[in-house]
Design an enzyme around this catalytic site. Sequence first.
Site, short mmCIF file in Angstrom:
data_model
loop_
_atom_site.label_atom_id
_atom_site.label_comp_id
_atom_site.label_asym_id
_atom_site.label_seq_id
_atom_site.Cartn_x
_atom_site.Cartn_y
_atom_site.Cartn_z
N TYR A 123 -2.68 3.01 6.24
CA TYR A 123 -3.30 2.40 5.26
C TYR A 123 -3.10 1.11 5.48
O TYR A 123 -1.65 0.15 5.57
CB TYR A 123 -2.38 2.89 4.03
N TYR A 173 -0.69 12.09 -5.49
CA TYR A 173 -0.01 11.08 -5.05
C TYR A 173 0.72 10.10 -6.00
O TYR A 173 2.08 10.02 -6.11
CB TYR A 173 -0.55 10.13 -4.06
N HIS A 174 0.16 9.50 -6.65
CA HIS A 174 0.51 8.39 -7.55
C HIS A 174 1.29 9.20 -8.90
O HIS A 174 1.97 8.38 -9.45
CB HIS A 174 -0.66 7.60 -8.11
N LYS A 179 4.23 -7.82 -17.38
CA LYS A 179 3.65 -7.74 -15.94
C LYS A 179 2.46 -8.22 -15.57
O LYS A 179 1.55 -8.04 -15.77
CB LYS A 179 3.27 -6.15 -15.88
N ASP A 213 -1.25 -6.25 -10.32
CA ASP A 213 -0.61 -5.27 -9.73
C ASP A 213 -0.54 -4.39 -11.15
O ASP A 213 0.27 -4.60 -11.98
CB ASP A 213 0.92 -5.59 -9.36
N HIS A 250 1.29 -1.06 -10.78
CA HIS A 250 2.27 -0.14 -10.41
C HIS A 250 3.27 -0.45 -11.76
O HIS A 250 4.17 -1.33 -11.43
CB HIS A 250 2.87 -0.23 -9.45
#
Lengths: 668, 335
Positions: A18, A172-173, A542, A546, A548
């Site tokens: 990646y 995955y996440h 935040k 991003d 996450h």
Amino acid sequence: MAEDGKQERDRPWIMRTYSGHSTAAASNALYRTNLAKGQTGLSVAFDLPTQTGYDADDPLARGEVGKVGVPVSHIGDMRALFDGLPLDQMNTSMTINATAVWLLSLYVAVADEQGVDPSVLRGTTQNDIIKEYLSRGTHIFPPAPSMRLITDLITYTVDEVPKWNPINICSYHLQEAGATPTQELAYALVTAIGVLDAVKATGRVPESEFGKVVGRMSFFVNAGIRFVEELCKMRAFVELWDRVTRERYGVADPKQRRFRYGVQVNSLGLTEQQPENNVIRIVLEMLAVTLSKDARARAIQLPAWNEALGLPRPWDQQWSLRAQQILAYESDLLEYADLFKGSKVVEANTQRLVDSAWAEVQEVLKRGGAVEAVESGYIKQRLVESNAARLRAIENGDQVVVGVNKYMEGAPSPLTENLDDAILTVDPEVDARQREALGRWKLERDGAAVAKALAELQRVANTDENMMTASIAAAHAGVTTGEWANTLRQVWGEYRAPTGVAGATVKASGSGASAEVIDRLRARLGDLETRMGRRAKLLVGKPGLDGHSNGAEQIAIKARDVGFDVVYEGIRVSPEQIVASALEEGVHLIGLSILSGSHLALVPEVAERLRAAGLGDVPLVVGGIIPDADAERLRREGIAAVYTPKNFELDNIMSDLIDLVDRQHAAE
Amino acid sequence: MPPSDLSDDARLVMSADKAAVSRALNLVEDRRSDAQARVTGLLAALKDAPKAAAGHRVGLTGPPGVGKSTLTSALARAVRRRDRSVGVVAVDPSSIRSGGSLLGDRARMSFDPSDAGLFVRSLATAGEVGGLAYAANSAVRVLAAAYDIVVIETTGVGQSEIDIVHVADTVVLVIQPGSGDVLQFLKAGIMEIPDILVVNKSDQDELAQRAIADLRGALRTAHAAGAGRGQDADWDTPIIATSATKGTGIDALIDALDAHRQHLNAMLPARRRQGEVQWTLDLFSRKHGEHGLATLGGVARLQARAKRDLAGGDTPLGLCEHLSREYVSALGKTP
């Protein structure tokens, strides 16, 4: 097959890394070296502005251009990215979601320029919006138009780009957001069901062709350190997907029912402490998805050992690629049939996961399916709760993490002797250069053609025609990523997803040492409330693009659980918004979470704006993947505390935060 | 703090200076005993603010998960487009165990941070029975002095809207298609009939239409059973379908709010007075309990007394202090 299970050597999976950063040209050079090293596919990392539909000159893109991936603003960038790389010979995976239709359009347009017919293109667009709402946070539009974009891309590729994987359903996440194996299985499957049902509802695919759509569904899975359970999880996936495709969609062709998946092994479990140990973790995790021939990954990308420290360098990525190559080419793994068929332990564990996941699938379907369970916050809340439990287990030592909560003493590592050189730093000028280049691009293109293409996009967005055709035309006309997304924003609006934190249940402090710590923190906040007249109020912000949000969410929940009043604003808030919220909410303390590496651009800006608003006294702390040198600099600039993945003991962080509020109160 | 500061602060609040509004809200949240006199003074100074008399206090309530925050956000933006300013008080529950809270409304709101005409404050209930935060009453009065429209958003069906009726001029109950409990509560007369009913998440036409029809039926049943607001028999509760995420129905909601405000016009002072009487008694009984109420002659007498004194210019906080002193001295006289 011989008696000993020997068979003709299996074909190895596709090996990718990646990658992407700075500019299209720099990333192109990286791809060429990666291919020369024996990598067999490409995996494009786009920067956050590209993923969330902003051009480099948008104020929201500040500090984010070229950071976590490559900026692709228009067909010129896409051209440069694949310069000298014939697209008919590439297998390209693109981690792209909200703007997937757009990036695939640019890719198809560049192929067209290279004289490559779309029908031969191979690769994958991630195109899974559900997990963006739940975990990764690069969504733009509300669920309905987002699902429409997904189905547009799928129905287009099934006809025009038949070898393309139009969607990579990501469990995955979900694991990164805290999902247990059962939840990972269940929520990935309900997402796939939601997507297939939506494709069916478009009426564009004749009943007889529907198996083709099912056959193109692919998955993107995580593999964690409990690798036996993970191995069983993969086998459970195979079984459950076979069941769904057979029973729900009546697919007869076993090939179309095959569970096809790619893997990135767990980055979340990589540690900042003794980072060289991560190489071992990565290899063990890779075993989970390769050992079973009957449930083997079709494509693997491995993280680098130093990802918890910052951006990996080419050498770090090479080390991970070599691990794959040794397993595939040096070892005898690919010479054998399935190793676990008939294993009682593996089969029993697989069955347990199949049963529990199927029950949770039914639960979500009962609630109206994946989209409904996202909008109601049900899934998010379950994930937030699981993640809190996982972190608690690490914090109190129930889950051993070597070098973190056990065996912490160790000789200094020569690999990290000079830490600043042990990660990649992105040239800070990239931002400005990309902006300039974009300005030139806008001047040099045919303005009338752009306007016409955008008008057509807008028209189509208001109908139920496929967005792909108009988007490919817009790509050829020189439209930019920001223009494409903004046109659709105007038609469909934007969406702020549930954070899942408000409804997450507070765990009773129970008994034992950790309960005593919590009780002590609660008592201190109670005492502080008596002295201040108000309960201590914390703003968790935040900033940047991003998405996450797991770290910010866990801090917010923990702070609530020890007794703070917590204002949590969700992802993607600008420094202006954070300061406005701090002012209006009358908070005593502000915590920022930034994982994209843009902390040096964003944190000082928040601090400066706080001072300008007369809030210079409010202590500001920051958490994220922040290299030591940067942390030092932030502290010098008045940031009260800097936390990194090393600070996994949330109780200690809470204690610090209470100290900060107390000290500030005493000073007033 | 000397009194001159207080009136300076009040002036700044009335000019919607955000820092001053925020300070004033911090003050009304302050539970220390030495803050009480300043709170009383501040609210007295804000009592006759021009915005307060002309403004509109809207209570928005409903069960969890119906999209109240998103609706509040859409409503606030639409009101701003009509060039009126908005203050929002968003009330969330505190955890009983830790005393802390997660104030999540901002996460569902999108707003322009440079907009001087929009202010959002989150408050935790901090263990208050009845749903409204300790400071909510005072906070609404601070914001009402600064902004044209004040929205107070609370969660719950049952308890909290009894509180909200005393704070808001107009009570909006938000539900979503399929909220069966609310229908039952309405029919059974367990809950007061709101001034406006909103069916949010009305993206699916069929479901929304059915929800509206069901609500109409429930309202008829409730009316037939004699439920509703006695003083306001000639207001027909409108039912409005909205989709906060798509932004549909928001203008219709604002029109309905304006219509109700218009409808209230003549009776508004009396209605607000009634709310203040209730607040005064709540404050007093929270401090001194049943015994306090009984010692000063019982609820009915205190209500009449409060009505008179508040009409004479006293404020709920001020009056509560008088009553407390009377109670304490009455205590001294009993053996």
